[in-house]
Design an enzyme around this catalytic site. Structure first.
Site, PDB file in Angstrom:
ATOM      1  CD  GLU A  88      -2.345  -1.745   2.616  1.00  0.00           C
ATOM      2  OE1 GLU A  88      -1.823  -0.889   3.483  1.00  0.00           O
ATOM      3  OE2 GLU A  88      -2.753  -2.886   2.672  1.00  0.00           O
ATOM      4  CD  GLU A 103      -3.568  -4.736   5.194  1.00  0.00           C
ATOM      5  OE1 GLU A 103      -4.568  -5.178   5.047  1.00  0.00           O
ATOM      6  OE2 GLU A 103      -3.239  -3.708   5.146  1.00  0.00           O
ATOM      7  CG  LEU A 114      -6.126  -0.819   2.671  1.00  0.00           C
ATOM      8  CD1 LEU A 114      -6.663   0.408   2.989  1.00  0.00           C
ATOM      9  CD2 LEU A 114      -6.768  -1.840   3.624  1.00  0.00           C
ATOM     10  N   PRO A 167      -4.745  -9.139   8.856  1.00  0.00           N
ATOM     11  CG  PRO A 167      -5.786  -7.517   7.829  1.00  0.00           C
ATOM     12  CD  PRO A 167      -4.739  -8.011   8.824  1.00  0.00           C
ATOM     13  CD  GLN A 186       0.117   1.957   4.820  1.00  0.00           C
ATOM     14  OE1 GLN A 186      -0.969   2.003   5.083  1.00  0.00           O
ATOM     15  NE2 GLN A 186       0.478   2.388   3.501  1.00  0.00           N
ATOM     16  CG  PHE A 187       1.683   1.066  10.676  1.00  0.00           C
ATOM     17  CD1 PHE A 187       2.430   1.725  11.097  1.00  0.00           C
ATOM     18  CD2 PHE A 187       0.959   1.739   9.592  1.00  0.00           C
ATOM     19  CE1 PHE A 187       2.890   3.301  10.888  1.00  0.00           C
ATOM     20  CE2 PHE A 187       1.238   3.095   9.273  1.00  0.00           C
ATOM     21  CZ  PHE A 187       2.168   3.715   9.976  1.00  0.00           C
ATOM     22  CG  HIS A 221      -0.368   2.942  13.576  1.00  0.00           C
ATOM     23  ND1 HIS A 221      -1.358   3.487  14.188  1.00  0.00           N
ATOM     24  CD2 HIS A 221      -0.528   2.877  12.064  1.00  0.00           C
ATOM     25  CE1 HIS A 221      -2.309   3.784  13.219  1.00  0.00           C
ATOM     26  NE2 HIS A 221      -1.855   3.570  12.079  1.00  0.00           N
TER      27      HIS A 221
END
Ligand SMILES: Cc1ncc(C[n+]2csc(CCOP(=O)(O)OP(=O)(O)O)c2C)c(N)n1
Length: 699
Positions: free
Chosen positions: A404, A435, A433, A464, A457-458, A503
């Site tokens: 992403e 995962e 988007l 997921p 991303q984090f 995050h």
């Protein structure tokens, strides 16, 4: 042969299909099911049985269409007829369900969980037990076909396609929708092949999709060709399947074909179908595509005698395979620990998997050097990552980066800044988007011979993708080194200036528990370069954890150690040497531990483990045997954190060398809090570490 029957316009002449071959394969599949159900399952020679009765015709017809030299199949546990039509040997098929040597997994996995490694001819990706898991890897295979043609100039890939096979209930899964979004937005050469037998075990199709027909519901889905038919009309089903495959193969973009089929047995050997009425079961029997086929072919195309002859041949072939399989030995328990990871033979050569990753294609990257050659000013960790990615992209055309926002934006942490401009959007690109889609696609790409580098991303947003991550990790073991999917998953996480439960988690222990994954947690820019390069040139899936507080942290800055610098996994870095105690840590806690030691002035070993899978037991034990005291510090929560594993190993292997209890300092068992003061209250601080060091030194 007699004249062909009358067919609807557009339906291929049945004479164009070698019906005897189709018939033989169906007969073989049915004979296998009969044997397993009647004899092997009751005799406990087979423990799990999934009959494909009713599904055979459609699958065999699909199999004969998969003629592309690099076609790839995301198969299902009910795909055995398809596999047989693609050349799965009968003995191997039976050896798999009977858990004998050889087969698909050497007795490690359920017998209908197939794989068929192939560099030429349709390759079947390792099937997983999880419904819906087949879809996103099939997307990855389709994406790899496109990449290999466009970037590597592999012409054979241009005429090849991917197929994802599933049942009606599988269309309710996240994996299906993720794959559908990716395939349609990217116009990938992927066919969704859905056999709708009306049930997911006992739950009817109408509870899987409104109205019970996924094809009807997807008619208005943009970018998807939808075909719908009934296998109890075999000639039309044959035409539809051919039409669907040809459309995808000729560049028409993704398609979905739904074929209604009866499920003529229970879901599995254990299922009595008590949820179906006797009338329903009888009506399903009436719809048997095999019998319908007979009605169409006999005597017009095949005589009744020949039909019976082919059935008998199927039964005979299965009967002949059985004693051969019974002669095969049971798998050797002494080998069951092998192939969790890529293995290196005694002569130093890698025991390469048959398929997957660059190694599986015969492309072995240079080993690099462990000798650092620091160049230029100190750079921060995120620059170190970017520079390493840039160099490896330049030297490895099979490597590609995606996730992403990693493309035009250059990543939300700027780790891929400028890479798309330099290497183009085929090699560095944004994804939707999802995962599960990101990791599942990476699995298919790796299986197809590429080195995918997906970014999550984090840390928390890897959740997921948990299923694809797990299945990727076990792939080599499940397939006894037939397949592997080496990749490097970059995941930023951990606290920054504040925390939060999304995050800022670290929870690295979860990866260590994920079998088959190597896990790196660098504490500084130099190690980040070396570990990342090791992973990118390695032959195993790797989690590369980029700590958010270190990305631009001052302490973590180091000079770039060179384009060939590598750090081997499983080798701790000893940052300080002393006598009173050993401090064992990793990631963002390394800096804090060093500062705490300086503050206390106590003489101690400081070990930065750098990687947790594998972790450096030897260096840890050697240090503890010398100092006789050990403090383990980590950011992850306390209970069952990785410190517990280290403590257990020390307690067992260095028990008599200890002068004090093994101490652990970690986050208490709470999620990471957002308010910086709350965060400070739970994160091991320099002061808290210093106190723990002092207290332990005084025992
Ligand atoms: C993620 C997951 N959830 C549940 C199961 C248990 N399970 C195995 S098969 C199945 C039903 C699948 O139905 P469908 O996709 O229609 O295929 P069919 O069995 O009818 O061929 C279920 C619920 C599973 N294997 N994986």
């Amino acid at each position: 042969m007699n004249a062909s029957p009358k067919l609807a316009p557009g339906v291929p002449e049945p004479g164009a299909i070698d019906w005897r071959v189709v018939l033989r394969q169906i007969a073989t599949s049915r004979a296998l099911d009969d044997l397993e159900e009647s004899t092997l399952l009751p005799g406990r020679k087979v423990l799990y049985q999934f009959s494909a009765r009713g599904h055979e015709l459609t699958q065999v017809l699909l199999g004969r269409q998969l003629t592309g030299s690099r076609d790839g199949v995301g198969a299902y546990y009910r795909s055995r007829p398809l596999l047989l039509s693609l050349g799965l040997g009968l003995e191997d098929a039976l050896a798999s369900t009977m858990m004998r040597t050889g087969g698909m997994s050497d007795g490690r996995d359920i017998g209908v969980v197939f794989n068929l490694p192939r560099k030429s001819g349709a390759c079947v990706l390792p099937v997983c037990g999880g419904v819906g898991t087949q879809y996103t890897p099939a997307v990855g295979w389709a994406a790899a076909l496109r990449y290999r043609e466009a970037v590597l100039g592999d012409k054979e890939c241009g005429a090849s396609i991917a197929v994802a096979h599933g049942g009606d209930a599988s269309t309710a899964t996240n994996g299906f929708w993720s794959a559908l979004n990716i395939a349609t937005t990217e116009r990938l050469p992927l066919l969704f092949f859905i056999e709708d037998n009306g049930y997911g075990i006992s739950v009817p199709s109408r509870q899987q999709t409104p109205g019970g027909n996924i094809a009807r519901n997807l008619e208005s889905f943009r970018g998807l060709r939808v075909l719908d038919g009934d296998a109890s009309d075999p000639m039309t089903a044959a035409a539809l399947i051919e039409d669907a495959v040809t459309g995808v193969r000729s560049g028409g973009g993704p398609a979905l074909i739904r074929l209604a089929v009866p499920r003529l047995s229970g879901h599995s050997g254990q299922d009595t179908q008590a949820y179906k009425s006797a009338g329903e079961i009888a009506a399903e029997k009436e719809r048997d595509p095999f019998e319908k086929l007979r009605a169409q072919l006999v005597p017009a195309i095949i005589s009744a005698a020949d039909w019976d002859l082919e059935l008998a041949r199927g039964r005979q072939a299965v009967a002949a395979a059985l004693p051969a399989v019974e002669r095969r030995s049971a798998p050797d328990p002494a080998r069951v620990r092998r192939y969790v990871f890529s293995e290196v033979a005694a002569d130093g050569s890698v025991e390469v998997q048959q398929q997957g990753g660059t190694y599986g294609e015969g492309v072995v990257p240079p080993p690099g050097t462990q000798h650092a050659n620091p160049q230029g000013p100190r750079i921060n960790l995120v620059t170190a990552v970017r520079r390493t990615l840039e160099h490896e992209l330049a030297v490895n055309p099979r490597m590609l980066i995606f996730g992403e926002d990693v493309g035009r934006k250059g990543g939300v942490h700027a780790a891929t800044l400028g890479l798309q401009e330099k290497f183009g959007s085929a090699r560095v690109f944004d994804t939707s988007l999802s995962e599960e889609g990101i990791i599942g696609r990476a699995v298919g790409m790796a299986a197809a011979g590429l080195m995918p580098v997906p970014e999550i991303q984090f840390r928390k947003y890897a959740d997921p993708a948990a299923e694809q991550l797990n299945d990727c990790g076990t792939m080599r073991w499940r397939t006894v080194n037939r397949f592997a999917a080496p990749m490097v998953v970059r995941i930023p996480g951990g606290f920054f200036k504040c925390g939060d439960p999304w995050h800022s988690q670290s929870n690295e222990v979860q990866w260590v528990h994920g079998l088959g994954w190597r896990v790196a947690m660098p504490s500084n820019a130099q190690d980040a370069v070396g570990l990342l390069r090791s992973a990118l040139r390695g032959n195993d899936p790797t989690i590369f954890f980029e700590h958010r507080s270190l990305l631009d942290g001052g302490w973590a800055r180091r000079a770039y150690p060179g384009d060939e610098f590598v750090v081997p996994f499983g080798k701790a870095s000893v940052l300080r040497e002393g006598t009173t105690l050993s401090v064992v840590t990793w990631g963002a806690m390394v800096e804090r531990c060093e500062k705490a030691l300086i503050d206390t002035g106590i003489s101690a070993d400081l070990l930065d483990l750098r990687t947790l899978s594998p972790w450096d037991r030897e260096a840890t034990l050697a240090s503890v045997r010398k100092t006789r005291r050990c403090l383990i510090v980590h950011e992850d929560t306390m209970t069952a954190g990785f410190g517990a594993e280290i403590a257990a190993v020390i307690a067992k292997d260095a028990f008599f060398d200890l002068d004090a209890p093994i101490e652990r300092l970690a986050m208490p068992d709470v999620p990471s809090p957002h308010n910086p003061e709350l965060l400070d209250a739970v994160l091991p601080s320099i002061e808290a570490i210093a106190q723990a060091i002092t207290a332990l030194a005084e025992i």
